[in-house]
Design a protein around this motif. Structure first.
Motif, short mmCIF file in Angstrom:
data_model
loop_
_atom_site.label_atom_id
_atom_site.label_comp_id
_atom_site.label_asym_id
_atom_site.label_seq_id
_atom_site.Cartn_x
_atom_site.Cartn_y
_atom_site.Cartn_z
N TYR A 70 9.26 -62.12 -27.91
CA TYR A 70 9.90 -60.80 -27.82
C TYR A 70 11.40 -60.95 -28.00
O TYR A 70 11.92 -62.07 -28.01
CB TYR A 70 9.58 -60.14 -26.48
CG TYR A 70 10.09 -60.89 -25.26
CD1 TYR A 70 9.36 -61.94 -24.71
CD2 TYR A 70 11.31 -60.56 -24.68
CE1 TYR A 70 9.82 -62.65 -23.61
CE2 TYR A 70 11.79 -61.24 -23.57
CZ TYR A 70 11.05 -62.29 -23.04
OH TYR A 70 11.52 -63.01 -21.96
N THR A 71 12.08 -59.82 -28.16
CA THR A 71 13.54 -59.86 -28.29
C THR A 71 14.14 -58.70 -27.51
O THR A 71 13.54 -57.63 -27.41
CB THR A 71 14.00 -59.79 -29.77
OG1 THR A 71 15.40 -60.04 -29.81
CG2 THR A 71 13.73 -58.43 -30.39
N GLU A 72 15.28 -58.94 -26.93
CA GLU A 72 16.00 -57.88 -26.20
C GLU A 72 17.30 -57.63 -26.95
O GLU A 72 18.14 -58.52 -27.03
CB GLU A 72 16.23 -58.30 -24.75
CG GLU A 72 14.94 -58.21 -23.93
CD GLU A 72 14.92 -59.12 -22.70
OE1 GLU A 72 14.06 -58.88 -21.84
OE2 GLU A 72 15.73 -60.07 -22.65
N ALA A 78 9.77 -54.86 -25.94
CA ALA A 78 10.55 -55.98 -26.49
C ALA A 78 9.72 -56.77 -27.52
O ALA A 78 10.24 -57.24 -28.52
CB ALA A 78 10.98 -56.90 -25.35
#
Ligand code: FAD
Length: 549
Positions: A250-252, A376
């Motif tokens: 995931y990425t924030e 995310a």
């Protein structure tokens, strides 16, 4: 015909002994199990592309040009691929040289002032994107995934999840270097007059159009060795912060990025919202993606993909979960959107516009995908587009069917019929019973929007002869169903016209008949003129379509 020692030596002198082979084992590894388009029908589908007479790995444009000249001299055909993910990058006739362009893998230039990048064939989208982000830029990603080659997309098709903001591949093609089928090196656009890569046209007729109209020349009109591609603003961090572990990466991202799955009460509202979003010119990424896992299964599968201690065997139990059931119902008529604000005011405006559109269409943001972890995960999925392996999640193989490309207002009138038709076939147990509507597609297709395609996924077991043959029967039935209901061409067959069921080129006579039956047969007659002018030695194969009628 095996290559004579003399011809083999000529090729070896060009690329060097390590970069050429006609070893039967190596040649067999370059044979693609022919199928209807690009997806493996598996071991029970025993038709492969014809074996090339040799495989060559050239290192540069000049080597490609010299290889082609040897082919011309000895009447050989040539087929090039970049990462070779699709069946049409492989031979369909005998006496063909296979070019594998993996050694041409450099990013030549990134011009962050004029917003273009110059790349070679084996630069995959993920690598280009990562490099561009360091400059606050981003590249168009085709739906095939970030492992595909943006340059190859200048030879074939071109829509993707970001098309609404970053166009269809041929909209981004600027200057380029192209080795014609007679070995001549052409530098088109401003490059041709020595003033750089930044523009693809120039005085006189557009040679670019010979290479890439809508579908593209599919490797049958010479070899593209470098292209300049228009690139786009990336208002995010210089390095995409990827976290988590497989499969739940995931990425924030900062607050100027928002990802939502939008749900709508009806198909009409679904289509109206697409038009309103295009008119409002909001949206960085717009795609109906997660529905490919099936309208009845996706909510459960997303749990499995975002909770790393989950397993596919948990699916049936998950589908009983009330929250999963709520997610399923909220997302019956849905698509994904990523908003990217170039400034804080920009994202604020985009959010307000989206709220307005949802109010006008009675739409909503699907709550389950607002969950921080799922959100995310979805954000990374849509930005990097590196999860295409999930097309093969259920059973090792899938193929896209239906289609109904065009304005969304067309498909919404028929998708429930298509769904019911697939549900009937799902009951036969040859494919994954996913609820019947596993349609997905780029919401926009071209820059600024305008189109939507309904690629319905049929997932089957490529290690089961029954499943493979049952799925092929389904595709034939779907093609008949679409014809009877005037829904346009059935998607899984879109490559079939160029190859027969034995993997070989469809004879010219049959092709003439096919092109003659299209709305614009004259096009294929003119393409014959182009073929004669650009490919006098007949180097390219039938994927460059023309009629001799
Ligand atoms: C799951 C899946 C989803 C897909 N979704 C999309 C989509 O949304 N949008 C889309 O556009 N496509 C889509 N495709 C098709 C995709 O474009 C092709 O599969 C393509 O093959 C991707 O791989 P590649 O970039 O390595 O190209 P290759 O497979 O290497 O080549 C593709 C074609 O271009 C030709 N070619 C490649 N390199 C050159 C070159 N240097 N010079 C001349 N010709 C060349 C090849 O001969 C071949 O005909 C999808 C495919 C799959 C399997």
């Amino acid at each position: 015909m095996a290559l004579t020692k003399k011809i083999y030596q000529l090729f070896e002198d060009i690329v060097g002994p390590e970069n050429i082979s006609n070893d039967p084992v190596v040649l067999a590894s370059y044979q693609n199990p022919i199928n209807r388009a690009s997806n493996h029908m598996g071991p029970f589908y025993d038709v492969f592309t014809p074996q090339a007479v040799a495989v060559l790995l050239p290192a540069c444009t000049e080597e490609v040009s010299n290889i082609i000249k040897v082919c011309n001299k000895y009447g050989l055909k040539l087929k090039a691929f970049s990462t070779g993910w699709s069946g049409m990058g492989y031979p369909c006739e005998d006496d063909t040289i296979q070019l594998d362009l993996r050694r041409m893998n450099k990013i030549i230039q990134i011009d962050d002032k004029n917003c273009f990048a110059v790349i070679e064939p084996y630069v995959i989208a993920a690598v280009l994107q990562a490099e561009l982000m360091k400059y606050g830029l981003n590249t168009h990603n085709i739906g095939a995934g970030a492992q595909a080659s943006p340059l190859a997309s200048c030879a074939y098709l071109g829509p993707g999840p970001d098309s609404v903001f970053m166009g269809f591949s041929n909209e981004n093609l600027l200057g380029g270097e192209w080795v014609l089928p007679n070995g001549e090196i052409v530098r088109f656009g401003t490059l041709g007059s020595g003033s750089g890569w930044h523009y693809g046209e120039g005085p006189g007729p557009s040679v670019r159009a010979v290479l890439k109209g809508l579908l593209g020349s599919m490797g049958a009109m010479g070899v593209i060795t470098k292209v300049a591609l228009k690139v786009y603003p990336w208002p995010g961090p210089a390095v995409l912060p990827v976290k988590g572990t497989i499969p739940a990466y995931y990425t924030e991202l900062p607050d100027n990025f928002k990802y939502y799955t939008l749900g709508f009460p009806t198909w009409q509202a679904f289509a109206d919202a697409q038009h309103k979003i295009w008119d409002a010119q909001i949206g960085y990424i717009l795609h109906r993606q997660f529905n490919k896992m099936g309208c009845d299964l996706k909510a459960g599968v997303i749990r499995i993909l975002t909770e790393s201690d989950r397993h596919l065997n948990d699916l049936e139990e998950l589908l009983e979960d009330p929250e999963v059931k709520r997610h399923t119902e909220e997302a019956r008529h849905d698509f994904e959107i990523v908003l990217a604000g170039m400034t804080p005011r920009d994202i604020e405006w985009q959010e307000k516009a989206l709220e307005e559109i949802l109010a006008e269409t009675g739409g909503w943001k699907v709550k389950a995908m607002q969950d921080p972890m799922r959100n995310a995960w979805g954000m990374l999925y849509l930005i990097r587009w590196g999860h295409k392996n999930l097309n093969y999640l259920y059973s090792g193989s899938y193929e896209g069917t239906a289609g109904m490309s065009g304005s969304p207002d067309f498909g919404i009138q028929h998708i429930d019929k298509v769904k019911a038709f697939k549900q009937e076939w799902d009951k036969k147990g040859m494919m994954v019973a996913d609820g019947g509507d596993s349609s997905m597609g780029s919401v926009g297709v071209i820059g600024g929007g305008g189109g939507f395609g309904w690629e319905v996924h049929a997932c089957f077991d490529s290690h089961s002869k029954e499943s493979v043959e049952g799925t092929l029967e389904f595709f034939d039935a779907m093609a008949k169903f679409m014809k009877e209901n005037r829904l346009g061409p059935e998607k899984s067959k879109h490559m079939e016209p160029m190859r027969q069921s034995d993997g070989r080129a469809t004879p010219q006579e049959a092709r003439n008949k096919m092109f003659g039956a299209t709305p614009f047969p004259i096009v294929y007659k003119y393409q014959k003129k182009v073929k004669d002018a650009f490919d006098p030695y007949d180097l390219g194969d039938v994927f460059y379509k023309y009629s001799t009628d």
